[in-house]
Design an enzyme around this catalytic site. Structure first.
Site, PDB file in Angstrom:
ATOM      1  N   LYS A 156       0.856  -1.181   0.000  1.00 36.04           N
ATOM      2  CA  LYS A 156       0.000   0.000   0.000  1.00 36.04           C
ATOM      3  C   LYS A 156       0.898   1.240   0.000  1.00 36.04           C
ATOM      4  O   LYS A 156       1.083   1.897   1.031  1.00 36.04           O
ATOM      5  CB  LYS A 156      -0.913  -0.043   1.236  1.00 36.04           C
ATOM      6  CG  LYS A 156      -2.360   0.211   0.878  1.00 36.04           C
ATOM      7  CD  LYS A 156      -3.273  -0.007   2.023  1.00 36.04           C
ATOM      8  CE  LYS A 156      -4.307   1.090   2.113  1.00 36.04           C
ATOM      9  NZ  LYS A 156      -5.067   1.352   0.910  1.00 36.04           N
TER      10      LYS A 156
HETATM   11  N1  PMP Z   1      -7.151  -2.474  -3.236  1.00 38.14           N
HETATM   12  C1  PMP Z   1      -6.668  -1.237  -3.075  1.00 38.14           C
HETATM   13  C2  PMP Z   1      -5.903  -0.612  -4.181  1.00 38.14           C
HETATM   14  C3  PMP Z   1      -6.896  -0.539  -1.867  1.00 38.14           C
HETATM   15  O1  PMP Z   1      -6.431   0.691  -1.697  1.00 38.14           O
HETATM   16  C4  PMP Z   1      -7.648  -1.166  -0.842  1.00 38.14           C
HETATM   17  C5  PMP Z   1      -7.930  -0.431   0.436  1.00 38.14           C
HETATM   18  N2  PMP Z   1      -6.950  -0.667   1.387  1.00 38.14           N
HETATM   19  C6  PMP Z   1      -8.119  -2.461  -1.072  1.00 38.14           C
HETATM   20  C7  PMP Z   1      -7.850  -3.084  -2.265  1.00 38.14           C
HETATM   21  C8  PMP Z   1      -8.880  -3.196   0.007  1.00 38.14           C
HETATM   22  O2  PMP Z   1      -8.002  -3.586   1.018  1.00 38.14           O
HETATM   23  P1  PMP Z   1      -8.502  -3.798   2.525  1.00 38.14           P
HETATM   24  O3  PMP Z   1      -9.664  -4.700   2.451  1.00 38.14           O
HETATM   25  O4  PMP Z   1      -7.337  -4.413   3.197  1.00 38.14           O
HETATM   26  O5  PMP Z   1      -8.860  -2.471   3.043  1.00 38.14           O
END
Ligand code: PMP
Length: 305
Positions: A156
């Site tokens: 991220k």
């Molecule tokens: N893909 C991207 C590009 C994101 O930014 C997020 C948000 N964190 C997600 C998927 C979903 O991840 P999570 O369920 O861990 O929040």
């Protein structure tokens, strides 16, 4: 604008919101040398308790992102959890929250390769639903998703979101609500800030983490609820663009997005065009677990206050 809490946390110390500043010449700002997390906490109105959802998994992912970005820290996932809980308590917050954690290189020497000093900032902000609507109309973007060959989507990293933003803003300029990005191999990846699921022939499908997506925690949560709690057939497999046109259901998921139905893709209605039963059931169950309305899966909840 989001409501502002009075205190933020910077390198394990509480500071006034206004004091959390980064210099314009810092690597974090100039090159986007930052990785982050977005987490949620849910309030239970019956017990008057506030639970963080899968905090450990979020901080473990933060540490993985930091490792790939070559940012070091002496803090562990447990340390970060404790700091976040202290922050929420210090702000006396007792409602649904979105919590943001950012690790960044705060050096103004103008060098691309600076790896220190690393700072970690945390904020906890009251937040309800992320999407104003119950479902979204999406465009398959002409922007390709970043890939493992250049900017790894697995982590991220702040810089990854330039790619997300281009796709999102193009979709909005073209009259859609949001975007789905294809990867370098032409397969479906995810939305700008959410993973993607599809129901086809009754099977719940989502792309594998080796197809250029973030290793989403909500994605993992839904896969487990679907197979273990609902006995649904699930398939982690590559997805083609045109499968989205003919699927029974398509939906986004993420900590912010929770479970959000996709009503149409490139103006092809998905199913009946009004969301579907699988997305609805998954959202209900997910929120019931996260809010502690059911006692199942206590390991996913951390009592914050
Ligand atoms: N893909 C991207 C590009 C994101 O930014 C997020 C948000 N964190 C997600 C998927 C979903 O991840 P999570 O369920 O861990 O929040």
């Amino acid at each position: 604008m989001s409501p502002r809490p009075s205190l933020l946390l910077l390198n394990a110390k509480l500071i006034p919101y206004e004091d959390a500043r980064v210099h314009v010449l810092s690597s974090a700002f100039k090159y986007g040398i930052a990785v982050y997390e977005g987490l949620r906490a849910y309030a239970n109105s019956r017990t008057n308790e506030l639970y963080g959802f899968r905090l450990r998994e979020h901080f473990e992912r933060l540490l993985r992102s930091m490792k790939v970005a070559r940012m070091s820290t002496t803090f562990s996932a447990e340390d970060f959890q404790r700091q976040l809980i202290d922050l929420v308590r210090a702000n006396k917050l007792h409602e649904d929250l979105h919590m943001r954690v950012q690790a960044y290189v705060d050096e103004d020497d103008g060098r691309i390769g600076s790896t220190e000093p690393v700072s970690v900032a945390m904020a906890a902000i009251p937040m309800g639903r992320y999407f104003a609507k119950e479902g979204v109309h999406v465009q398959v973007s002409s922007w390709t998703r970043i890939s493992e060959a250049n900017l790894p989507p697995r982590i991220k990293a702040a810089a990854n979101y330039h790619n997300s933003r281009l796709a999102l803003l193009q979709a909005k300029a073209d009259g859609y609500d949001d975007a789905v990005l294809l990867g370098a191999n032409g397969k479906v990846t995810e939305g700008p800030g959410y993973n993607l699921f599809m129901v086809r022939d009754g099977i719940l499908c989502t792309p594998p983490t080796t197809d250029g997506i973030l290793e989403g925690i909500t994605r993992d949560t839904l896969l487990r609820i679907a197979s273990e709690d609902f006995g649904l057939s699930v398939a982690v497999r590559s997805i083609d663009r045109t499968e989205l046109y003919v699927a029974e259901e398509v939906f986004f998921c993420g900590s912010a997005a929770e479970v959000t139905p996709i009503l149409s893709v490139d103006r092809h209605a998905v199913g009946a065009g009004d969301g579907g039963p699988v997305a609805r059931r998954l959202l209900e169950r997910y929120v019931a677990i996260a809010r502690g309305e059911v006692s199942d899966r206590p390991e996913w909840r951390t009592l914050i206050a």
